[in-house]
Design an enzyme around this catalytic site. Structure first.
Site, mmCIF file in Angstrom:
data_model
loop_
_atom_site.group_PDB
_atom_site.id
_atom_site.type_symbol
_atom_site.label_atom_id
_atom_site.label_comp_id
_atom_site.label_asym_id
_atom_site.label_seq_id
_atom_site.Cartn_x
_atom_site.Cartn_y
_atom_site.Cartn_z
ATOM 1 N N SER A 163 48.080 36.487 35.254
ATOM 2 C CA SER A 163 47.517 37.889 35.568
ATOM 3 C C SER A 163 47.587 37.942 37.090
ATOM 4 C CB SER A 163 46.389 38.565 34.995
ATOM 5 O OG SER A 163 46.485 38.532 33.347
ATOM 6 N N CYS A 164 47.609 37.044 37.755
ATOM 7 C CA CYS A 164 47.603 37.035 39.028
ATOM 8 C C CYS A 164 48.995 36.778 39.806
ATOM 9 C CB CYS A 164 46.725 35.864 39.510
ATOM 10 S SG CYS A 164 46.645 35.358 41.191
#
Length: 123
Positions: free
Chosen positions: A10-11
């Protein structure tokens, strides 16, 4: 060369770092640390390999850092490790380990110094 990335998909920085590793011809071991947190000894070993205090492995943004009062110097390394194990989102990301060393790859380009055939794109 064995490359391991402690990765959060998600980063954006973690995704860019992973892309740079792959563009450089390596297929890393991917540890999605939110699903499979490293053990206490592994976290300490990563900090030691980077010559960083355990506290430097803590991520503040988007984590319960403030609610847990982790900026308070009263917490010991063992207590900080306990927090990271209980809340893996507190672990700084991405951490990359290769035979050339271990780094928190923020910014993503930091990974280039750890690779045999670095390619600087990742975007």
């Amino acid at each position: 060369m064995t490359v391991t990335i402690y990765h959060n998909p998600s980063c954006g920085t973690s995704r860019n770092t992973l892309a740079m590793i792959r563009e450089s011809g390596e297929e890393p071991v991917i540890v999605e640390y939110l699903k499979h947190p490293p053990e206490r000894a592994r976290l300490r070993a990563l900090a030691d390999a980077m010559d960083l205090p355990v506290r430097a492995l803590l991520r503040e943004k988007g984590t319960p850092y403030a609610e847990l009062d982790l900026g308070n110097p009263k917490w010991t390394d063992d207590q900080l490790l306990d927090f990271m194990l209980a809340h893996p989102i507190l672990i700084q990301r991405p951490i990359v380990e290769t035979p050339k060393g271990v780094r928190i790859c923020r910014p993503a380009e930091t990974v280039l110094e750890l690779l045999d055939s670095p390619v600087a794109s990742g975007k």
